[in-house]
Scaffold this active site. Sequence first.
Site, PDB file in Angstrom:
ATOM      1  CD  GLU A 171       1.772  -7.588   6.376  1.00 41.04           C
ATOM      2  OE1 GLU A 171       2.236  -8.347   7.240  1.00 41.04           O
ATOM      3  OE2 GLU A 171       0.562  -7.386   6.227  1.00 41.04           O
ATOM      4  CB  CYS A 211      -3.723  -5.004   6.383  1.00 36.06           C
ATOM      5  SG  CYS A 211      -2.481  -3.751   6.025  1.00 36.06           S
TER       6      CYS A 211
END
Length: 361
Positions: free
Chosen positions: A91, A340
């Site tokens: 990501e 995250c």
Amino acid sequence: MKPSIHSLTHQTMQEWVLEQGEKKFRADQIWEWLYRKRVQSFEEMTNLSKDLIAKLNDQFVVNPLKQGIVQESADGTVKYLFELPDGMLIETVLMCQHYGLSVCVTTQVGCNIGCTFCASGLIKKQRDLNNGEIVAQIMLVQKYFDERGQDERISHIVVMGIGEPFDNYNNVLNFFRTINDDKGMAIGARHITVSISGLAHKIRDFADEGVQVNLAVSLHAPNNELRSSIMKINRAFPIEKLFAAIEYYIETTNRRVTFEYIMLNEVNDGVEQALELAELLKNIKKSSYVNLIPYNPVSEHDQYSRSPKERVLAFYDTLKKKGGNCVVRQEHGTDIDAACGQLLFNTMKRDRQKAVAAVNP
């Protein structure tokens, strides 16, 4: 599986061109096509010979990533899920700041640091990303603006995505060299920040590199007992060893260090911890800065919750009164999978659930 052309630094591209029997200036032409004109295929490099284009196609791909899920927040934050050539997922996050466009990149598939509050630690490390896979994240986010005809460029980079950057040291250094090159994207080194968890020996190595990239250290606790309980890396690199390396870095580079401190309710956010932190930083007060980070809850880590505003402000005030430089970090993407590793972990979890449902209808 062919590597990405982005895996080459400017220097190694010059070496490759010479190996092909071409003149050295061809490397500059390829570099300009990739990073200034930002083409998506070698065929678009119209000032190269057909023979050289054929060699490029035979040995490299331009873009090694496939775009998957895109989540857009009301505040302009965009979170991307990219697929690597081997099918693994990473990501990347675009954040619209008052000072420009900032991209947070991932350096590893998964993470072995094992911070007990972090979604990234739920995904065990599979492998390092190579330089080209890190660079490609920047190029694909920039493409997002190029395709819309928007005259906007990425101005800042934070290496704070999934993984420990200094556990992938050489690839991360080559990423810096590529993205900072003044003939390419030319993103200034002082506009790049690398966030690390505490590999003390690598901090010393980084100091000796002479790179002007900003250093941020994930501290999150002011003493060994507490830090070891939330960050297992502290058992290998306790605060004394970590701070010896940080002091070496400051002395060697004459640069400031940012300390990241995630605010966990009634865990590390008390006034007593603020006083301990002030004491810990007293010898490097003028060369340090503390980022107080609001916690984005992760359902798998439900032992933690976000610190209330009053506890954050009390911590902040205590640190400031002791002469500490600190700020409460602005939040981004709170209405999407903001933490995250959260988008990646939730995607993997949904895929597992679908697989189980298919086997057990």
